[in-house]
Design a protein around this motif. Structure first.
Motif, mmCIF file in Angstrom:
data_model
loop_
_atom_site.group_PDB
_atom_site.id
_atom_site.type_symbol
_atom_site.label_atom_id
_atom_site.label_comp_id
_atom_site.label_asym_id
_atom_site.label_seq_id
_atom_site.Cartn_x
_atom_site.Cartn_y
_atom_site.Cartn_z
ATOM 1 N N LEU A 123 0.831 -1.197 0.000
ATOM 2 C CA LEU A 123 0.000 0.000 0.000
ATOM 3 C C LEU A 123 0.867 1.248 0.000
ATOM 4 O O LEU A 123 1.745 1.404 0.854
ATOM 5 N N ASP A 124 0.630 2.142 -0.969
ATOM 6 C CA ASP A 124 1.319 3.431 -0.921
ATOM 7 C C ASP A 124 0.666 4.252 0.194
ATOM 8 O O ASP A 124 -0.497 4.661 0.087
ATOM 9 N N TYR A 125 1.426 4.487 1.241
ATOM 10 C CA TYR A 125 0.897 5.108 2.451
ATOM 11 C C TYR A 125 0.467 6.553 2.201
ATOM 12 O O TYR A 125 -0.513 7.030 2.780
ATOM 13 N N ARG A 126 1.165 7.247 1.327
ATOM 14 C CA ARG A 126 0.847 8.647 1.044
ATOM 15 C C ARG A 126 -0.461 8.763 0.262
ATOM 16 O O ARG A 126 -1.338 9.576 0.602
ATOM 17 N N ALA A 127 -0.621 7.959 -0.781
ATOM 18 C CA ALA A 127 -1.838 8.006 -1.594
ATOM 19 C C ALA A 127 -3.055 7.579 -0.774
ATOM 20 O O ALA A 127 -4.150 8.137 -0.921
ATOM 21 N N PRO A 403 -3.959 22.978 3.924
ATOM 22 C CA PRO A 403 -3.844 21.844 4.843
ATOM 23 C C PRO A 403 -4.466 22.051 6.226
ATOM 24 O O PRO A 403 -4.230 21.253 7.120
ATOM 25 N N PHE A 404 -5.288 23.105 6.419
ATOM 26 C CA PHE A 404 -5.798 23.409 7.754
ATOM 27 C C PHE A 404 -6.509 22.201 8.376
ATOM 28 O O PHE A 404 -6.194 21.772 9.484
ATOM 29 N N TRP A 405 -7.517 21.635 7.682
ATOM 30 C CA TRP A 405 -8.284 20.523 8.248
ATOM 31 C C TRP A 405 -7.559 19.187 8.108
ATOM 32 O O TRP A 405 -8.042 18.158 8.567
ATOM 33 N N GLY A 414 1.164 10.254 10.942
ATOM 34 C CA GLY A 414 2.585 10.517 11.140
ATOM 35 C C GLY A 414 3.256 11.076 9.895
ATOM 36 O O GLY A 414 4.465 10.900 9.700
ATOM 37 N N LEU A 415 2.484 11.753 9.052
ATOM 38 C CA LEU A 415 3.005 12.316 7.815
ATOM 39 C C LEU A 415 2.988 13.843 7.865
ATOM 40 O O LEU A 415 2.469 14.440 8.809
ATOM 41 N N ARG A 416 3.540 14.471 6.835
ATOM 42 C CA ARG A 416 3.505 15.919 6.683
ATOM 43 C C ARG A 416 2.591 16.272 5.514
ATOM 44 O O ARG A 416 2.342 15.436 4.639
ATOM 45 N N ALA A 417 2.136 17.512 5.507
ATOM 46 C CA ALA A 417 1.190 17.932 4.473
ATOM 47 C C ALA A 417 1.757 17.700 3.075
ATOM 48 O O ALA A 417 1.033 17.303 2.153
ATOM 49 N N LYS A 418 3.039 17.940 2.880
ATOM 50 C CA LYS A 418 3.639 17.794 1.551
ATOM 51 C C LYS A 418 3.588 16.352 1.046
ATOM 52 O O LYS A 418 3.685 16.114 -0.164
ATOM 53 N N ASP A 419 3.424 15.394 1.964
ATOM 54 C CA ASP A 419 3.318 13.991 1.556
ATOM 55 C C ASP A 419 1.984 13.702 0.861
ATOM 56 O O ASP A 419 1.882 12.759 0.073
ATOM 57 N N VAL A 421 -0.316 16.453 -0.351
ATOM 58 C CA VAL A 421 -0.851 17.524 -1.195
ATOM 59 C C VAL A 421 -0.729 17.230 -2.687
ATOM 60 O O VAL A 421 -1.589 17.644 -3.474
ATOM 61 N N GLY A 422 0.287 16.519 -3.092
ATOM 62 C CA GLY A 422 0.403 16.172 -4.507
ATOM 63 C C GLY A 422 -0.808 15.397 -4.995
ATOM 64 O O GLY A 422 -1.325 15.640 -6.093
ATOM 65 N N TYR A 423 -1.268 14.460 -4.187
ATOM 66 C CA TYR A 423 -2.433 13.643 -4.552
ATOM 67 C C TYR A 423 -3.730 14.437 -4.404
ATOM 68 O O TYR A 423 -4.625 14.343 -5.253
ATOM 69 N N THR A 424 -3.854 15.204 -3.330
ATOM 70 C CA THR A 424 -5.083 15.961 -3.116
ATOM 71 C C THR A 424 -5.220 17.098 -4.128
ATOM 72 O O THR A 424 -6.335 17.438 -4.532
ATOM 73 N N ALA A 425 -4.100 17.679 -4.546
ATOM 74 C CA ALA A 425 -4.154 18.735 -5.561
ATOM 75 C C ALA A 425 -4.709 18.187 -6.876
ATOM 76 O O ALA A 425 -5.434 18.892 -7.599
ATOM 77 N N ALA A 426 -4.382 16.949 -7.195
ATOM 78 C CA ALA A 426 -4.925 16.322 -8.407
ATOM 79 C C ALA A 426 -6.444 16.212 -8.302
ATOM 80 O O ALA A 426 -7.167 16.418 -9.295
#
Length: 447
Positions: A123-127, A403-405, A414-419, A421-426
């Motif tokens: 599983l890709d943890y970020r996606a 990334p407020f909410w 245990g991740l950061r917003a930058k992990d 945002v790439g997927y959510t921006a899409a």
């Protein structure tokens, strides 16, 4: 870059207060009138603010209960591959958000951790984490915890300055319309497709282990020597008595009238959800711990909503005896930019999404927009209920890039917003034009 230059949401709220106050004075209102309006309006949303805080707390409490954890383990066993697991998380996140956004955010985050523990799938943890955020990005304002729809459905929650413009708009005109049902179906299908297509290929896949995430859980220890007070706190006796007491009120409430009408009342919605959470936690000590952990997630609501109420009051300060307000002037701009209900839908959608980048609060921002948006809708003959829903459809999309909410979810993963945002921006890029077209086309079905 974002973390260095993007101000806190509270800073934005203060900035908007100042800008609106200056605009009202430039519009002709006296400084004293603006100051009085701000002070008088500041606490006008106090009951609604507390109710919205309980929406989040109730969802958190239910999501962190032991029965929810057992259900989560069963749900986590369903996907047969890492890619299907990402889609699965996204659909569950959207589905739960229609009931309660707090439940969606917490349950989905914990579900990702549970899926990441499986050794039979990669599983890709970020996606997967980004999929868990779908409920906050494009789902919850279409369901029962929509703060704008809830506010408009409750006469006691609507500020006097807004009541004269909109009146009460029930759920039958907003979230319980067939148009909203179709919107939910489209949103879910599009979200699932984006999740599937943006899931990393095996060469770029990063598991929780690859990212150095510790997925171990530590169960709380229970001391063997318990005092009488401790034994009472760990006994379900009081829980059962209180739940039985509340159940009588719920049965009587739903038996006396239209269930949908009662469900649209925040006091009923929150009471049912909290009572359910109390029962699921079984022991008073468990509930108290869960409640304490939930409170930090609503700090932004408690701090910022009074300022939004003050802004709404300033917008409706008359500049002269004729009663012309800043809200009226802004409404005129909306009317001038629109040729009818359809183009008005697009204007509202674009504006709401843009403002959402800076004010990440669906309920608080609706208080700001509602006076002039609703005034323009009335003037153009646009359906007020669907105008609320166009706001709901587009307003939350900026959550995908703001990334407020996302903060509670990031804490769980245990991740950061930058992990993420790439997927959510899409998701944002794909959803935004679809939301504008869908809102405008469906507006024509109300004429």
């Amino acid at each position: 870059m974002t973390s260095r230059w993007y101000p806190d949401a509270y800073v934005f709220a203060l900035g908007v207060v100042v800008l609106v106050a200056i605009a009202a004075m430039l519009h002709g209102a006296s400084p004293l009138a603006v100051s009085i309006a701000f002070g008088n309006g500041f606490w006008s949303l106090a009951p609604f603010t507390l109710q919205m805080a309980y929406v989040a707390i109730g969802g958190f409490v239910v999501a962190t209960s032991l029965p929810a954890a057992k259900l989560m383990r069963r749900v986590a066993r369903q996907p047969s591959s890492g890619r299907s697991a990402i889609v699965w998380v996204g659909l569950i996140s959207i589905g739960l958000s229609l009931v309660n956004w707090g439940l969606s955010l917490i349950f989905s985050g914990l579900l990702v951790r549970e899926l990441a523990r499986r050794s039979d799938i990669r599983l890709d943890y970020r996606a997967a984490g980004a999929a868990a955020y779908l409920g906050l990005g494009c789902g919850f304002t279409l369901g029962l915890s929509s703060s704008a729809a809830q506010l408009q459905a409750n006469a006691a929650s609507i500020p006097a300055s807004l009541m004269s413009i909109t009146g009460v708009i029930g759920f039958s005109q907003t979230i319980f319309t067939w148009q909203n049902g179709l919107t939910i179906a489209v949103v879910a299908a599009v979200s699932a497709a984006v999740c599937y297509l943006t899931a990393p290929c095996p060469g770029n896949l990063r598991t929780a282990s690859d990212l150095g995430i510790d997925l171990s859980t530590i169960e709380p220890a229970i001391a063997k020597d318990r005092h009488p007070a401790d034994r009472l706190a760990d006994s379900p006796l009081l829980t059962l008595l209180v739940v039985a007491l509340g159940a009588g009120w719920i049965v009587d409430r739903f038996a006396s009238g239209n269930p949908i009408q009662h469900l649209s009342g925040l006091e009923t919605y929150n009471f049912v959800f909290l009572l359910f959470g109390i029962l699921l936690h079984w022991r008073p000590s468990n509930l108290a711990q869960a409640f304490a952990k939930a409170v930090p997630s609503v700090s932004g609501v408690l701090l910022q909503f009074p300022f939004y109420a003050g802004i709404a009051a300033i917008l409706t300060v008359p500049r002269n005896a004729a009663g012309h307000t800043l809200s009226d002037s802004i409404a005129s701009l909306f009317i001038g930019a629109s040729s009818g209900p359809v183009s008005f839908s697009v204007v509202v959608g674009v504006y709401s999404a843009f403002l959402g980048l800076f004010i990440p609060s669906a309920g608080g921002k609706w208080i700001i927009e509602a006076p002039y948006v609703a005034t323009a809708a009335n003037a153009l003959g646009a359906h007020l209920g669907w105008t609320v829903m166009i706001y709901n459809i587009t307003e939350t999309l900026p959550n995908f890039v703001n990334p407020f909410w996302m903060l509670p979810l990031l804490g769980i993963l245990g991740l950061r917003a930058k992990d993420l945002v790439g997927y959510t921006a899409a998701q944002f890029v794909v959803h935004f034009p679809i939301a504008l077209v869908l809102g405008a086309v469906l507006m024509t079905t109300f004429n």
